[in-house]
Design a protein around this motif. Sequence first.
Motif, short mmCIF file in Angstrom:
data_model
loop_
_atom_site.label_atom_id
_atom_site.label_comp_id
_atom_site.label_asym_id
_atom_site.label_seq_id
_atom_site.Cartn_x
_atom_site.Cartn_y
_atom_site.Cartn_z
N PHE A 81 -53.37 -67.06 -52.54
CA PHE A 81 -53.48 -67.81 -53.81
C PHE A 81 -51.71 -67.90 -54.14
CE2 PHE A 81 -57.21 -65.87 -54.29
CZ PHE A 81 -58.03 -66.34 -54.74
N THR A 82 -51.09 -69.05 -54.51
CA THR A 82 -50.07 -69.67 -55.31
C THR A 82 -49.67 -69.26 -56.02
OG1 THR A 82 -49.65 -70.90 -52.80
CG2 THR A 82 -48.10 -71.30 -54.47
N VAL A 83 -48.92 -68.19 -56.21
CA VAL A 83 -48.28 -68.24 -57.64
C VAL A 83 -47.13 -68.94 -58.42
CG1 VAL A 83 -48.30 -66.83 -59.85
CG2 VAL A 83 -49.84 -66.04 -57.87
N VAL A 84 -47.46 -69.16 -59.10
CA VAL A 84 -45.26 -70.64 -59.98
C VAL A 84 -44.98 -69.74 -60.53
CG1 VAL A 84 -44.88 -72.57 -60.72
CG2 VAL A 84 -47.24 -72.81 -58.90
N GLY A 85 -43.71 -69.97 -60.88
CA GLY A 85 -42.83 -68.98 -62.14
C GLY A 85 -41.55 -70.27 -62.00
N PHE A 86 -40.74 -69.08 -62.34
CA PHE A 86 -39.92 -69.85 -62.75
C PHE A 86 -37.98 -68.84 -62.50
CE2 PHE A 86 -42.56 -72.58 -65.10
CZ PHE A 86 -41.81 -73.90 -65.18
N ARG A 87 -37.29 -69.33 -62.05
CA ARG A 87 -36.04 -68.30 -61.67
C ARG A 87 -35.25 -68.57 -63.41
NH1 ARG A 87 -30.75 -68.95 -57.76
NH2 ARG A 87 -29.37 -67.64 -59.04
N LEU A 88 -35.57 -66.95 -63.79
CA LEU A 88 -34.87 -67.38 -65.15
C LEU A 88 -34.05 -66.13 -65.26
CD1 LEU A 88 -36.51 -67.55 -68.05
CD2 LEU A 88 -37.18 -64.87 -67.78
N GLU A 89 -32.74 -66.97 -66.19
CA GLU A 89 -31.59 -65.98 -66.54
C GLU A 89 -31.41 -65.29 -68.01
OE1 GLU A 89 -27.57 -66.88 -65.25
OE2 GLU A 89 -28.19 -67.86 -63.79
N ILE A 90 -31.19 -64.08 -68.01
CA ILE A 90 -31.16 -63.85 -69.90
C ILE A 90 -29.24 -63.34 -70.34
CG2 ILE A 90 -31.59 -62.14 -71.32
CD1 ILE A 90 -34.25 -63.81 -69.79
N GLY A 102 -49.96 -68.56 -66.81
CA GLY A 102 -51.05 -69.56 -68.28
C GLY A 102 -49.91 -69.92 -69.14
N TYR A 103 -48.74 -69.88 -68.62
CA TYR A 103 -47.83 -70.78 -68.26
C TYR A 103 -46.54 -71.05 -67.32
CZ TYR A 103 -48.69 -67.58 -72.91
OH TYR A 103 -48.91 -67.71 -73.80
N GLN A 104 -46.97 -72.59 -66.92
CA GLN A 104 -46.86 -72.83 -65.83
C GLN A 104 -45.68 -74.18 -65.93
OE1 GLN A 104 -49.19 -74.01 -62.64
NE2 GLN A 104 -50.05 -71.63 -63.03
N GLU A 105 -46.15 -74.81 -68.20
CA GLU A 105 -44.92 -75.28 -68.23
C GLU A 105 -43.63 -74.67 -68.65
OE1 GLU A 105 -45.25 -78.22 -67.89
OE2 GLU A 105 -46.74 -77.95 -66.44
N PRO A 106 -42.03 -75.20 -68.77
CA PRO A 106 -41.30 -74.66 -68.57
C PRO A 106 -40.88 -74.48 -70.29
CG PRO A 106 -41.10 -77.04 -67.23
CD PRO A 106 -42.25 -77.03 -68.21
N GLU A 107 -40.90 -75.37 -71.12
CA GLU A 107 -41.26 -75.32 -72.58
C GLU A 107 -42.08 -73.74 -72.98
OE1 GLU A 107 -41.66 -77.73 -71.36
OE2 GLU A 107 -39.41 -79.08 -71.40
N PRO A 146 -36.34 -78.13 -64.04
CA PRO A 146 -36.02 -76.40 -63.98
C PRO A 146 -36.37 -75.97 -62.73
CG PRO A 146 -37.70 -77.47 -65.67
CD PRO A 146 -36.99 -79.04 -65.49
N LYS A 147 -35.59 -75.14 -62.69
CA LYS A 147 -36.07 -73.90 -61.18
C LYS A 147 -37.58 -73.10 -60.84
CE LYS A 147 -32.57 -73.37 -58.41
NZ LYS A 147 -31.16 -73.35 -58.21
N ARG A 148 -38.21 -73.82 -60.76
CA ARG A 148 -39.87 -73.59 -60.14
C ARG A 148 -39.75 -72.95 -59.17
NH1 ARG A 148 -43.91 -75.91 -62.74
NH2 ARG A 148 -42.74 -77.84 -63.67
N ARG A 149 -40.54 -72.22 -59.28
CA ARG A 149 -40.37 -71.03 -57.88
C ARG A 149 -41.83 -70.19 -57.71
NH1 ARG A 149 -35.89 -70.76 -54.99
NH2 ARG A 149 -33.46 -69.38 -56.11
N TYR A 171 -37.46 -52.37 -67.01
CA TYR A 171 -38.36 -52.56 -66.79
C TYR A 171 -39.09 -53.92 -66.49
CZ TYR A 171 -38.76 -48.48 -69.87
OH TYR A 171 -38.45 -46.95 -70.01
N GLY A 172 -38.07 -54.76 -66.12
CA GLY A 172 -38.15 -56.58 -65.92
C GLY A 172 -39.22 -56.94 -67.19
N ILE A 173 -39.77 -58.56 -66.89
CA ILE A 173 -40.73 -58.62 -67.58
C ILE A 173 -41.52 -59.48 -66.84
CG2 ILE A 173 -39.38 -58.87 -69.34
CD1 ILE A 173 -39.09 -61.95 -69.19
N GLY A 174 -43.15 -60.34 -67.12
CA GLY A 174 -43.30 -60.92 -66.48
C GLY A 174 -44.57 -60.45 -65.70
N GLU A 175 -45.04 -60.71 -64.62
CA GLU A 175 -46.22 -60.10 -64.40
C GLU A 175 -45.98 -60.29 -62.47
OE1 GLU A 175 -50.11 -62.27 -64.70
OE2 GLU A 175 -49.36 -62.24 -67.07
N LYS A 176 -46.72 -59.66 -61.95
CA LYS A 176 -46.38 -59.58 -60.06
C LYS A 176 -44.81 -58.58 -59.15
CE LYS A 176 -50.13 -61.27 -59.24
NZ LYS A 176 -51.20 -61.27 -59.58
#
Length: 163
Positions: A117-126, A73-78, A107-110, A140-145
């Motif tokens: 199905f193609t699932v979209v996310g982002f490369r993320l740094e913490i 449900g969150y495919q836009e960077p902000e 933004p580095k969209r992946r 634990y990681g975060i997000g799905e899949k």
Amino acid sequence: MHTIAGIPKESVIQLTKNSRLRIQLLVDQVRLVYPLAGKSLKIGKHTIRLGIPEIYLLEPTERLRSRIVIIQGYQEPESFLAAAQRQLEQLGIQGKAFITKNTDGSPKRRSIKIKRFTVVGFRLEIINLSNEDSLTLLRYGIGEKRKMGCGIFVPVKRKGNAS
């Protein structure tokens, strides 16, 4: 299980000498991977041979990254970034999340393909992680899949560091 790095070629990933199958396990599960040494795995119509397992312990670091984090449900960077920050806070992690950028500043969209199905996310740094928060995120990681290698974090290698 982490995603396997390689060079995208048509509908497959071409493996390189640096490609690795990485599986994150609890200490009491490590013995389960040794029987896989030297075995062949068939992935679709392709076969790979596994080497001898190497064991690395999780070590805390102030900066972690994930090749792809997916939050449904969150495919836009902000909005994605706000959702990722909320998930960190739910784990009690005080670090700051940001989406890495392409060379053009976008933004580095992946994406990954799961069945048809193609699932979209982002490369993320913490960044700015305490030792305890770093280990929590590594565990634990975060997000799905996450069983598909998404939302799994690794230390960011520092430039000039041979490791």
